[in-house]
Design a protein around this motif. Structure first.
Motif, short mmCIF file in Angstrom:
data_model
loop_
_atom_site.label_atom_id
_atom_site.label_comp_id
_atom_site.label_asym_id
_atom_site.label_seq_id
_atom_site.Cartn_x
_atom_site.Cartn_y
_atom_site.Cartn_z
N ALA A 1 34.99 40.23 42.39
CA ALA A 1 35.22 40.23 40.95
C ALA A 1 33.94 40.50 40.17
CB ALA A 1 35.83 38.89 40.52
N GLN B 1 33.46 43.64 37.66
CA GLN B 1 33.08 43.48 36.26
C GLN B 1 31.85 44.29 35.92
OE1 GLN B 1 32.95 39.16 36.17
NE2 GLN B 1 34.88 39.05 35.06
N PRO C 1 40.32 40.65 31.99
CA PRO C 1 40.37 39.84 33.21
C PRO C 1 40.46 40.73 34.45
CG PRO C 1 42.49 39.82 32.09
CD PRO C 1 41.53 40.49 31.17
N VAL C 2 39.88 40.26 35.54
CA VAL C 2 39.92 41.01 36.80
C VAL C 2 41.34 41.01 37.34
CG1 VAL C 2 39.13 41.04 39.20
CG2 VAL C 2 37.52 40.54 37.34
N ARG C 3 41.82 42.17 37.72
CA ARG C 3 43.19 42.30 38.24
C ARG C 3 43.13 42.48 39.76
NH1 ARG C 3 47.05 46.32 35.37
NH2 ARG C 3 48.50 44.57 35.33
N ARG D 1 35.52 36.10 44.49
CA ARG D 1 34.54 35.93 43.41
C ARG D 1 33.44 36.99 43.51
NH1 ARG D 1 34.14 30.98 43.98
NH2 ARG D 1 32.23 30.80 45.22
N HIS E 1 42.54 32.12 37.86
CA HIS E 1 41.23 32.76 37.69
C HIS E 1 41.31 34.27 37.49
CE1 HIS E 1 39.48 28.95 38.91
NE2 HIS E 1 40.29 28.95 39.97
N TYR E 2 42.41 34.88 37.94
CA TYR E 2 42.53 36.34 37.86
C TYR E 2 43.94 36.71 37.40
CZ TYR E 2 38.68 35.61 41.16
OH TYR E 2 37.54 35.18 41.76
N GLU E 3 44.08 37.96 37.00
CA GLU E 3 45.40 38.50 36.73
C GLU E 3 45.96 38.99 38.06
OE1 GLU E 3 47.60 41.92 33.99
OE2 GLU E 3 45.56 41.24 33.51
#
Length: 307
Positions: free
Chosen positions: A121, A125, A5-7, A118, A28-30
């Motif tokens: 992110a 990724q 997950p995106v931090r 978004r 949605h995110y960490e």
């Protein structure tokens, strides 16, 4: 193997703002939060952080200072500046020293914040899934760069000319927007150096369209024009690489050109995205830019008169 997950690390000296951001985005995110910028820097040294969002006005250090230090520690972490002040100097510092991805104002618009995160992110990724760059690959693509200059100023031309001569880069010039579009469609331009005015025409609409058509083209804006709202639009919509006010400071200008060249060579070693053709900027859009700028100036004048 599933993707991590995106931090996101939010840094703000106001705990209530951190709570609000955490509640909005933890699904949605960490989400990580820090009220102390020094502790935030330590976390960057010890933990993986994909996106760093920092407030500008904090008692221990400014957001621009934090992002600049973060860039040295974790250069691949995407950096976003968040502030309630239309502070031109902060935006310039954050862009030139911190290499910010976006600039958002407080109170933030939830949809704009969500959209910006978004975007960041998705980039994070892609970076995480790509293989590390091989130094030998980088050396093979270290061919001369193509630099396009949209500025008639003699001092700017001298600096860019010296940079291109020293690095054996190819210098291209355009006298107006039509010539600029022709060059951009016919040459693989790596670095664009532009004033916000060229032969009496606004270059901002062109710069903004380049962010979509040529996402890896690195734009350096060199101009005497200092308007906060225009600069924020250039950061967020045109995604400019550097903003340098005139009269230019040679040391700062040369540093910006060198940073752009280094980034351009890194991108050459990665798979190239699709590049779209640039259409002529419609007259109506140029007029809207002028009207918007005029309305902005009138609005600020009314605010001063009513204060």
């Amino acid at each position: 193997m599933s993707q991590q997950p995106v931090r996101i690390l939010f840094v703000d000296d106001e705990e209530r703002i951190l709570r609000s951001l955490a509640m909005q985005f933890r699904r949605h995110y960490e989400v990580l939060v820090e009220s102390d910028p020094h502790k935030a820097l330590q976390r960057l040294r010890e933990e993986r952080v994909d996106i760093l969002v920092s407030d500008q006005r904090m008692p221990q250090m400014t957001g621009a200072e934090l992002l600049a230090q973060a860039r040295e520690i974790v250069p691949d972490t995407l950096r976003i500046l968040l502030t309630g002040y239309s502070d031109l100097d902060a935006a310039v510092d954050a862009l030139n020293s911190g290499g910010i991805f976006r600039y958002l104002t407080k109170p933030w618009d939830p949809q704009e914040m969500a959209f910006t995160l978004r975007q960041a992110a998705e980039i994070a990724q892609r970076q995480a899934s790509s293989a590390p760059l091989d130094p030998q690959v980088i050396s093979r693509v270290a061919a001369p760069l193509n630099v396009l200059l949209l500025d008639d100023d003699a001092e700017t031309l001298a600096c860019v000319g010296e940079f291109c001569s020293a690095g054996n880069h190819q210098l291209h010039r355009a006298r107006n927007l039509a010539e600029a579009i022709l060059r951009l469609n016919s040459e693989p331009i790596d670095v664009l150096v532009s004033d916000l005015k060229l032969a009496g025409e606004d270059t901002a609409p062109l710069l903004k369209s380049l962010a979509q058509a040529h996402p890896r083209l690195l734009s350096i804006v060199v101009t005497p024009f200092r308007d906060t709202q225009e600069l924020l639009a250039l950061i967020n919509q045109a995604q400019i690489f550097r903003y340098l006010p005139k009269p230019i400071r040679r040391g700062l200008f040369e540093k910006g050109l060198k940073a752009a060249a280094e980034q351009a060579l890194l991108w050459r070693a990665q798979p190239a995205p699709r590049v779209a053709r640039i259409a002529e900027v419609p007259r109506e859009e140029r007029e809207r830019e002028k009207v918007g700028s005029l309305l902005g100036m009138l609005g600020r004048l009314r605010e001063r008169l009513s204060a």
